[in-house]
Design a protein around this motif. Sequence first.
Motif, PDB file in Angstrom:
ATOM      1  N   GLN A 191       0.833  -1.202   0.000  1.00  0.00           N
ATOM      2  CA  GLN A 191       0.000   0.000   0.000  1.00  0.00           C
ATOM      3  C   GLN A 191       0.872   1.257   0.000  1.00  0.00           C
ATOM      4  N   SER A 192       1.999   1.202   0.756  1.00  0.00           N
ATOM      5  CA  SER A 192       2.926   2.336   0.770  1.00  0.00           C
ATOM      6  C   SER A 192       3.525   2.572  -0.609  1.00  0.00           C
ATOM      7  N   LEU A 193       3.878   1.492  -1.291  1.00  0.00           N
ATOM      8  CA  LEU A 193       4.416   1.619  -2.649  1.00  0.00           C
ATOM      9  C   LEU A 193       3.387   2.240  -3.586  1.00  0.00           C
ATOM     10  N   ARG A 194       2.141   1.804  -3.451  1.00  0.00           N
ATOM     11  CA  ARG A 194       1.098   2.381  -4.316  1.00  0.00           C
ATOM     12  C   ARG A 194       0.873   3.853  -3.994  1.00  0.00           C
ATOM     13  N   ASN A 195       0.899   4.177  -2.696  1.00  0.00           N
ATOM     14  CA  ASN A 195       0.735   5.582  -2.318  1.00  0.00           C
ATOM     15  C   ASN A 195       1.886   6.434  -2.837  1.00  0.00           C
ATOM     16  N   PHE A 196       3.096   5.879  -2.740  1.00  0.00           N
ATOM     17  CA  PHE A 196       4.271   6.631  -3.161  1.00  0.00           C
ATOM     18  C   PHE A 196       4.267   6.905  -4.659  1.00  0.00           C
ATOM     19  N   SER A 197       3.889   5.909  -5.434  1.00  0.00           N
ATOM     20  CA  SER A 197       4.012   6.020  -6.892  1.00  0.00           C
ATOM     21  C   SER A 197       2.684   6.305  -7.569  1.00  0.00           C
ATOM     22  N   ARG A 198       1.732   6.816  -6.833  1.00  0.00           N
ATOM     23  CA  ARG A 198       0.406   7.061  -7.409  1.00  0.00           C
ATOM     24  C   ARG A 198       0.498   8.055  -8.559  1.00  0.00           C
ATOM     25  N   SER A 199      -0.347   7.863  -9.533  1.00  0.00           N
ATOM     26  CA  SER A 199      -0.391   8.756 -10.692  1.00  0.00           C
ATOM     27  C   SER A 199      -1.129  10.035 -10.319  1.00  0.00           C
ATOM     28  N   ASP A 200      -0.502  11.181 -10.631  1.00  0.00           N
ATOM     29  CA  ASP A 200      -1.084  12.455 -10.244  1.00  0.00           C
ATOM     30  C   ASP A 200      -2.198  12.923 -11.165  1.00  0.00           C
ATOM     31  N   GLY A 201      -2.071  12.618 -12.459  1.00  0.00           N
ATOM     32  CA  GLY A 201      -3.032  13.149 -13.424  1.00  0.00           C
ATOM     33  C   GLY A 201      -2.843  14.648 -13.595  1.00  0.00           C
ATOM     34  N   GLU A 202      -3.827  15.307 -14.163  1.00  0.00           N
ATOM     35  CA  GLU A 202      -3.707  16.731 -14.451  1.00  0.00           C
ATOM     36  C   GLU A 202      -4.170  17.603 -13.299  1.00  0.00           C
ATOM     37  N   ASN A 203      -4.989  17.086 -12.402  1.00  0.00           N
ATOM     38  CA  ASN A 203      -5.558  17.893 -11.331  1.00  0.00           C
ATOM     39  C   ASN A 203      -4.931  17.528  -9.992  1.00  0.00           C
ATOM     40  N   LYS A 204      -4.798  18.546  -9.145  1.00  0.00           N
ATOM     41  CA  LYS A 204      -4.272  18.323  -7.805  1.00  0.00           C
ATOM     42  C   LYS A 204      -5.300  17.580  -6.959  1.00  0.00           C
ATOM     43  N   LYS A 205      -4.790  16.919  -5.903  1.00  0.00           N
ATOM     44  CA  LYS A 205      -5.666  16.144  -5.017  1.00  0.00           C
ATOM     45  C   LYS A 205      -5.443  16.586  -3.576  1.00  0.00           C
ATOM     46  N   LEU A 206      -6.472  16.447  -2.762  1.00  0.00           N
ATOM     47  CA  LEU A 206      -6.346  16.710  -1.334  1.00  0.00           C
ATOM     48  C   LEU A 206      -5.772  15.472  -0.649  1.00  0.00           C
ATOM     49  N   VAL A 207      -4.602  15.609  -0.049  1.00  0.00           N
ATOM     50  CA  VAL A 207      -3.963  14.447   0.574  1.00  0.00           C
ATOM     51  C   VAL A 207      -3.360  14.844   1.921  1.00  0.00           C
ATOM     52  N   ASP A 208      -3.085  13.818   2.710  1.00  0.00           N
ATOM     53  CA  ASP A 208      -2.392  13.976   3.987  1.00  0.00           C
ATOM     54  C   ASP A 208      -0.889  13.876   3.717  1.00  0.00           C
ATOM     55  N   ILE A 209      -0.169  14.947   3.979  1.00  0.00           N
ATOM     56  CA  ILE A 209       1.274  14.982   3.739  1.00  0.00           C
ATOM     57  C   ILE A 209       1.992  13.873   4.505  1.00  0.00           C
ATOM     58  N   HIS A 210       1.529  13.606   5.714  1.00  0.00           N
ATOM     59  CA  HIS A 210       2.199  12.609   6.551  1.00  0.00           C
ATOM     60  C   HIS A 210       2.165  11.211   5.918  1.00  0.00           C
ATOM     61  N   GLU A 211       1.094  10.907   5.193  1.00  0.00           N
ATOM     62  CA  GLU A 211       1.024   9.595   4.534  1.00  0.00           C
ATOM     63  C   GLU A 211       2.153   9.437   3.523  1.00  0.00           C
ATOM     64  N   GLY A 212       2.429  10.515   2.770  1.00  0.00           N
ATOM     65  CA  GLY A 212       3.521  10.450   1.798  1.00  0.00           C
ATOM     66  C   GLY A 212       4.867  10.281   2.467  1.00  0.00           C
ATOM     67  N   TYR A 235       0.061  17.657  -5.934  1.00  0.00           N
ATOM     68  CA  TYR A 235       0.320  16.465  -6.740  1.00  0.00           C
ATOM     69  C   TYR A 235       1.063  15.483  -5.834  1.00  0.00           C
ATOM     70  N   PRO A 236       0.381  14.519  -5.222  1.00  0.00           N
ATOM     71  CA  PRO A 236       1.011  13.683  -4.196  1.00  0.00           C
ATOM     72  C   PRO A 236       2.185  12.859  -4.712  1.00  0.00           C
ATOM     73  N   GLY A 237       2.081  12.353  -5.943  1.00  0.00           N
ATOM     74  CA  GLY A 237       3.194  11.577  -6.485  1.00  0.00           C
ATOM     75  C   GLY A 237       4.460  12.405  -6.594  1.00  0.00           C
ATOM     76  N   ASN A 284       5.903  13.071  -3.094  1.00  0.00           N
ATOM     77  CA  ASN A 284       6.594  11.877  -2.615  1.00  0.00           C
ATOM     78  C   ASN A 284       7.977  11.751  -3.246  1.00  0.00           C
ATOM     79  N   GLN A 285       8.087  12.170  -4.504  1.00  0.00           N
ATOM     80  CA  GLN A 285       9.390  12.155  -5.173  1.00  0.00           C
ATOM     81  C   GLN A 285      10.348  13.114  -4.456  1.00  0.00           C
ATOM     82  N   VAL A 286       9.844  14.270  -4.037  1.00  0.00           N
ATOM     83  CA  VAL A 286      10.675  15.227  -3.293  1.00  0.00           C
ATOM     84  C   VAL A 286      11.126  14.623  -1.966  1.00  0.00           C
ATOM     85  N   PHE A 287      10.180  14.015  -1.216  1.00  0.00           N
ATOM     86  CA  PHE A 287      10.533  13.394   0.056  1.00  0.00           C
ATOM     87  C   PHE A 287      11.592  12.310  -0.150  1.00  0.00           C
TER      88      PHE A 287
END
Length: 446
Positions: free
Chosen positions: A267-288, A324-326, A329-332
């Motif tokens: 699940q962490s791998l899927r969260n980390f590499s999730r596709s962002d698409g064109e629109n931003k999403k509301l996410v919890d920074i701590h999860e990333g 863009y959560p993906g 996550n790349q920055v982290f």
Amino acid sequence: MNSSYEQELCNKKLETILVIDDSPTNLEILHDVLGSAGYEVLVEMDGASGIEQVEGNPPDLILLDVMMPKIDGFETCRRLQANPSTKHIPIIFITALTEAEEKVKGLALGAVDYITKPFEQEEVLARISLHLKLRKLNLELDKQKQELEIRVAERTSELSQTLNELKQTQLQLVQTEKISSLGQLVAGVAHEVNNPIGFISTNLHYANQYIEDLLILVRLFQKNCSNPGSEVEEQIEAMDLKHIDKDLPKLMSSMKLGTDTIKGIMQSLRNFSRSDGENKKLVDIHEGIEATLMILQHRLKAYPKRPAIQVVKDYSVLPKVQCYPGQLNQVFMNLLANAIDVLEESMIENQYLNRKESTFINPKIRIATTINKYQVIVKIADNGKGMSESVINEIFQPFFTTKPEGKGTGLGLSISYQIITENHGGNLQCISSPGEGTEFLIQIPF
């Protein structure tokens, strides 16, 4: 003067010649000769007045007498040549001196020519005409040089901008390809792993029930059958039934915990590499952040002759961030992986300097999150060797790296900077000094 020559003089701007001479006779002769030749003539009788005239109304050429009271021609020439605004005006000395040393002195001071008294009118006009032409050519050359420098500067600026755009495009392509490839890889691995893990997890539930039932049956058998026979008793002793009765439930619980951990990793791998698409999403920074730490967990553990890297978390309560959560996550990943690299390098250097025992015994990464009125702030700091100011000034430039050749591309931090500043309208700063560790400060508006 014929009419065609008069018309030519009217059509062109008159060139100005300043004559500085203490002899009224010479001034009168030169004024008439030069005026008749079509020049505008100014006259002064001493060096000080001549210098004042040049500064207030610069001529195209100066005729300068050498022998004058107070300030002679040599000193007047020296002062005019020392002034940046007058040094380019050609000066021709007029003198009765014929010694070569005097002429050399005048030329060394910046004069362009000498006219010896008594002078011939034709010679004076010829020399003046020659040096005015040379001045025009020099002025035209300077103008063309300036225009060329401007064109070169403009072209250089265009090329520099094009190069920067190319670098940014390369970074974007690398980033997009990297995330896309990782997403595809994780999707494939998740598909292959989730099926057997799901099968095992489901069957563990039933197996645990079966085992509990069997253990209950064994306990009932022991309670109601006081004399099962020597063969059964020998088997019970050989297999250590008491230990199995206590340990088997623990074993099943451990297996359940293992499958749950694998599910969490996937699940962490899927969260980390999730596709962002064109629109931003509301996410919890701590999860990333947690997903990234999960992926890097193997690099944080202790190794022979290397202590574990401690991760200290100081999380505040944060709102969900439109992003863009993906990409975040790349920055982290880039910042945390770099921190681990630095700590490992610092430990190796300390072990080299202190061969018997490393003095670097507490490698630490601190992750803190907070919020102000407009931004979510994430701080990622290490207690490694730090960086100099010159390195900090280059750290976010594409292809800049402090790592040995083959161990770094110089793209991670530049991509991170682009993601935070351009894609999220935030800010990414590096705070460091030699021996004091490094902190990266991420600010993202929400």
